[in-house]
Scaffold this active site. Structure first.
Site, short mmCIF file in Angstrom:
data_model
loop_
_atom_site.label_atom_id
_atom_site.label_comp_id
_atom_site.label_asym_id
_atom_site.label_seq_id
_atom_site.Cartn_x
_atom_site.Cartn_y
_atom_site.Cartn_z
CE1 TYR A 142 -3.43 2.79 0.46
CE2 TYR A 142 -2.07 3.51 2.31
CZ TYR A 142 -3.09 3.74 1.41
OH TYR A 142 -3.77 4.94 1.46
CG HIS A 188 -4.35 14.08 -1.59
ND1 HIS A 188 -4.52 13.37 -2.75
CD2 HIS A 188 -4.71 13.23 -0.58
CE1 HIS A 188 -4.95 12.15 -2.47
NE2 HIS A 188 -5.08 12.04 -1.15
CG ASN A 203 -0.96 9.01 5.62
OD1 ASN A 203 -0.88 7.80 5.69
ND2 ASN A 203 -2.10 9.60 5.32
CE1 TYR A 206 -19.97 31.16 45.43
CE2 TYR A 206 -20.83 30.04 43.48
CZ TYR A 206 -20.82 30.22 44.86
OH TYR A 206 -21.64 29.47 45.63
NE ARG A 218 -16.78 33.23 48.24
CZ ARG A 218 -17.93 32.57 48.45
NH1 ARG A 218 -17.91 31.36 49.00
NH2 ARG A 218 -19.08 33.10 48.11
CG PHE A 260 -3.78 8.08 9.29
CD1 PHE A 260 -5.13 8.05 9.55
CD2 PHE A 260 -3.21 7.00 8.63
CE1 PHE A 260 -5.92 6.97 9.17
CE2 PHE A 260 -3.99 5.92 8.25
CZ PHE A 260 -5.35 5.90 8.51
CD GLU A 273 -9.56 8.15 3.95
OE1 GLU A 273 -9.99 9.32 3.86
OE2 GLU A 273 -8.65 7.70 3.25
#
Length: 499
Positions: free
Chosen positions: A49, A79, A191, A276, A279, A323, A408
């Site tokens: 791969y 990409h 990646n 608050y 404090r 990844f 994915e």
């Protein structure tokens, strides 16, 4: 600075982000060994791969040996689809450094030239143009890292003084050769979690100074409202045992020690307890400190991690899922909560200061309320920013949209989780700036009484840039000047907690 893969510290990462560091790698043995294994796989016939197959849903498609270089080139081109404003130079420098450090650990199968190109770009001040939007934080930060890689190849764009220019021209000007990719190298470069991690790290580094300044502004507000320092007694916090709370209470004690304002109302003050927002500052700010430190641990680990796929181990390559940026997403979401809370409690302190029924100061911190509105609408601005932060603090990590034809099918959304932190930091810096101006005005109304030495030093530094406001005037420039001091870390107390 010598790059020791897997051992970058937060201090070193801060220097890298600021452009104060150049990196050098001396030991290339791990890189060479993994590159040799990938070269052998590329020359063989077995499907591997990312080496001789397509990507994602196309992983079952075999690629001919004479097309392996084209495969990597096409991967980067296809990409590089990011949109939106460019990532800042600080973030891009962190991307370059952490990607180089990750690949240099020798589990990614890239050649020396790839790691050296990243280091040379960083050291020469080359800043790839990387659009900030387009990553879902799984299968790596594909689009941002593709833009970074495309620029190193001379096909994308670079940033020079904030302007987009041809990456090829900028490489030529800096005498850097364009990078040419071999088998698996494009995949190794895109990646990984380096974009989301860099965004989150930069936010963490920005938050450290803002957090410290918010401690100082809270102390000044307490004295301006003539609040009690009793809630900061060390014994209270010791019996709870929360480390951030204990440390923060100590900072408040140091900031308020020796205040003549506090001494003036130790006797005869009919109030029993402060609200608050005064404090409970150690409890709130201490919890924020603990969250920030936890995020720092996660992000420094991730900055040193190997997060591409597949990974090279001795005599084999294994596909996995490092990844997936879920750790980064969770860390960013926790930082978002802390940033929002720092702003939220500061906004409440501003509201308290302008309310004479609680602060016992003039209404809206102006001497002639009615004719003058004082800090009335400055508080509205703080409220608007605090409200924005509430929406932005919604956890990004609980969202997921399947991508790549459902291959994915669960993603982290870490990149947005980290990116939105910067808008929240800007909002909170302005809230703290408004509080500082309001608190300083409150101190002015108590003169000739003096606060503690640290608070008086803070007051004087603020007044050097922002004048007193007993009557209405154009306040927005003062807010911007004060916010710039906050962002620059100029108003931090001397012994502030570090992340």
């Amino acid at each position: 600075m010598k790059l020791i893969p897997g051992q970058l510290t937060l201090t070193q990462l801060a220097d890298i982000a600021a452009g104060r560091a150049k990196l050098q790698l001396d030991d290339w043995s791990a890189v060479d060994a993994s590159a040799a294994l990938v070269a052998a796989a590329a020359a063989g016939d077995a499907p591997v791969y990312g080496v001789n197959t397509g990507f994602g849903k196309l992983a079952s498609t075999r690629i001919a040996k004479d097309q392996l270089a084209a495969l990597q080139l096409n991967l980067i081109r296809s990409h590089a689809v990011g949109v939106g404003a460019p990532m800042s130079p600080e973030v891009v420098r962190l991307m370059l450094a952490t990607k180089a450090g990750s690949l240099a650990r020798g589990f990614s199968g890239v050649r020396r030239v790839v790691v050296q190109s990243l280091l040379d770009a960083l050291n020469a001040g080359f800043v790839p143009y990387v659009p900030a939007q387009g990553s879902v934080g799984a299968s790596g930060d594909l689009a941002p890292l593709a833009h970074l890689t495309l620029a190193l190849m001379g096909e994308g764009e670079a940033l020079v003084h904030g302007q987009r220019v041809s990456a090829r021209d900028e490489l030529k000007r800096l005498e850097l050769p364009p990078l040419t990719l071999a088998a698996k190298e494009g995949l190794a470069l895109i990646n990984g979690t380096q974009a989301s991690t860099a965004l989150a790290l930069h936010a963490l580094l920005r938050f450290e100074g803002l957090f410290a300044t918010a401690l100082a502004s809270g102390a000044m507000t307490l004295d301006a409202a003539r609040g009690s320092d009793g809630p900061f007694d060390a014994r209270i916090h010791a019996v709870r045992g929360q480390p951030g709370q204990i440390e923060v209470a100590g900072v408040y004690r140091e900031l308020l020690a020796g205040s003549a304002i506090r001494a003036s109302h130790r006797e005869g003050d009919e109030r029993v307890q402060d609200p608050y927002c005064l404090r409970c500052q150690p409890q709130v700010m201490g919890a924020c400190l603990d969250q920030a430190r936890h995020a720092a641990e996660v992000l420094v680990r991730e900055a040193n991690a190997v997060t591409d796929n597949p990974l090279v181990f001795e005599d084999t390559m294994i596909s996995g899922g490092n990844f997936h940026a879920e750790p980064v997403a969770f860390a960013a979401d926790n930082l978002a909560l802390a940033i929002a809370e720092v702003g939220a409690i500061a906004e409440r302190r501003i509201a308290m200061l302008i309310d004479p029924g609680i602060s016992r100061l003039p209404p809206f911190l102006t001497a002639d309320a009615g004719l003058h509105s004082g800090f009335m609408i400055a508080h509205v601005t703080a409220a608007a920013l605090a409200s924005e932060n509430k929406s932005l603090a919604h956890p990004a990590s609980v969202d997921s949209l399947p991508t790549s034809a459902n291959q994915e099918d669960h993603v982290s959304m870490a990149t947005f989780a980290a990116r939105r932190l910067h808008a929240m930091l800007d909002n909170t810096a302005h809230i703290v700036a408004i509080e500082l101006l309001a608190a300083a005005q409150g101190i002015d109304f108590l003169r000739p009484l003096q606060s503690s030495a640290p608070v008086e030093a803070l007051h004087a530094r603020l007044r050097a840039d922002c004048a007193s406001s007993p009557a209405d005037h154009y306040l927005a420039p003062d807010i911007e000047r004060a916010a710039a001091l906050v962002q620059a870390g100029t108003l931090q107390p001397p012994h502030a907690p570090r992340f």
